[in-house]
Structures are given as C-alpha cells and as structure tokens.
Design a protein around this motif. Structure first.
Motif, short mmCIF file in Angstrom:
data_model
loop_
_atom_site.label_atom_id
_atom_site.label_comp_id
_atom_site.label_asym_id
_atom_site.label_seq_id
_atom_site.Cartn_x
_atom_site.Cartn_y
_atom_site.Cartn_z
N ARG A 26 0.83 -1.21 0.00
CA ARG A 26 0.00 0.00 0.00
C ARG A 26 0.86 1.26 0.00
N ASP A 27 2.07 1.13 0.50
CA ASP A 27 3.01 2.25 0.54
C ASP A 27 3.24 2.82 -0.85
N GLU A 70 -6.47 5.40 5.87
CA GLU A 70 -5.14 4.94 5.48
C GLU A 70 -4.28 6.12 5.02
N LYS A 89 -2.91 7.92 7.98
CA LYS A 89 -1.77 7.24 8.62
C LYS A 89 -0.48 7.49 7.84
N ARG A 105 6.30 2.53 10.56
CA ARG A 105 5.15 2.12 9.76
C ARG A 105 4.39 1.00 10.45
N PHE A 129 0.58 1.42 11.91
CA PHE A 129 -0.49 0.61 11.32
C PHE A 129 -0.87 -0.59 12.20
#
Length: 131
Positions: free
Chosen positions: A79-80, A97, A100, A124, A128
């Motif tokens: 997802r990064d 998201e 974050k 990270r 998360f």
C-alpha cells in the motif's frame, strides 16, 4: 538514493516478484498485453534505480493501471506504493489509510530536520498496528 526511496524500490521489486508468480504471468504463454505489462513493470524498477525524473509520473500511471487491469492481484502490492506515487493511486486508499501515511511522512520529515535516523519500517509497523 535515500533510505526512504530504497524502501519503496524494494516494495516495487517485491510486488514484481509476487506478480510474476501469479496467473496470468506465470503461464508458459501470456498475451502481448500481459507481456507488455511485465516489461513496463521492469522498466519502472530500472528507471527508479536510475533516478529517472519521470519515475513519479510513470509510477503513478503504472500502479493505477495495475489496480485497474489486475484488481485480484492488487493485494500483492504494498500500500506504501499507492501513497508514494500518489495522484490517481490515492483513489484506491480509504481516508483513514491516507491519514496514517500523512502522519508517517510528518514523522519522517521531523526526524530528517533534526538529523535523526528514521526507521521507516518500524514506525510504519507501529502506526499501522502491525507489531
């Protein structure tokens, strides 16, 4: 290459390795469209390694295309990368998201301003709830 860029290059390489092990790419014969997709994936990685000035735009377009063409494989991509390339990619992320990743960037920028080392993967994971 900065540590932050290196993390994202590694995310791209992992995604590539994951994609080529899945159908339709793992088949002995693939369509010309699928072959071109893989070639574009390789080129994006090469351009990223070379520090190409077009990598952000090309990356945004490629990641967006990957999500549209192969939605069942989207989970194989960190997802990064959506956050890193931004733009159209952000449409594939919920607001929570995005929030974050914004916090993660702020923490990174703050550490960089102070000249401190920033452990991206650890921060990270903490942010998360992965550790």
């Amino acid at each position: 290459m900065t540590p932050h860029q290196l993390h994202h290059l590694n995310f791209l390489k992992i995604a590539y390795n994951n994609f080529i092990k899945q159908a339709p790419f793992a088949s002995e014969e693939i369509s010309s469209e699928e072959e071109q997709f893989i070639l574009n994936f390789q080129k994006l990685i090469q351009d990223f390694e070379a520090g190409s000035e077009n990598v952000y735009n090309d990356g945004e377009n490629f990641i967006d295309q990957a999500f549209k063409m192969y939605p069942r494989l989207a989970h194989l991509m960190a997802r990064d990368l959506l956050w890193y390339f931004g733009g159209k990619c952000l449409h594939n992320m919920p607001d929570s998201e995005i929030d974050k990743f914004q916090i993660l960037d702020e923490l990174r920028f703050e550490a960089e301003e102070k000249g401190e080392e920033f452990d991206y993967l650890n921060k990270r994971a903490h942010l998360f709830g992965l550790n």
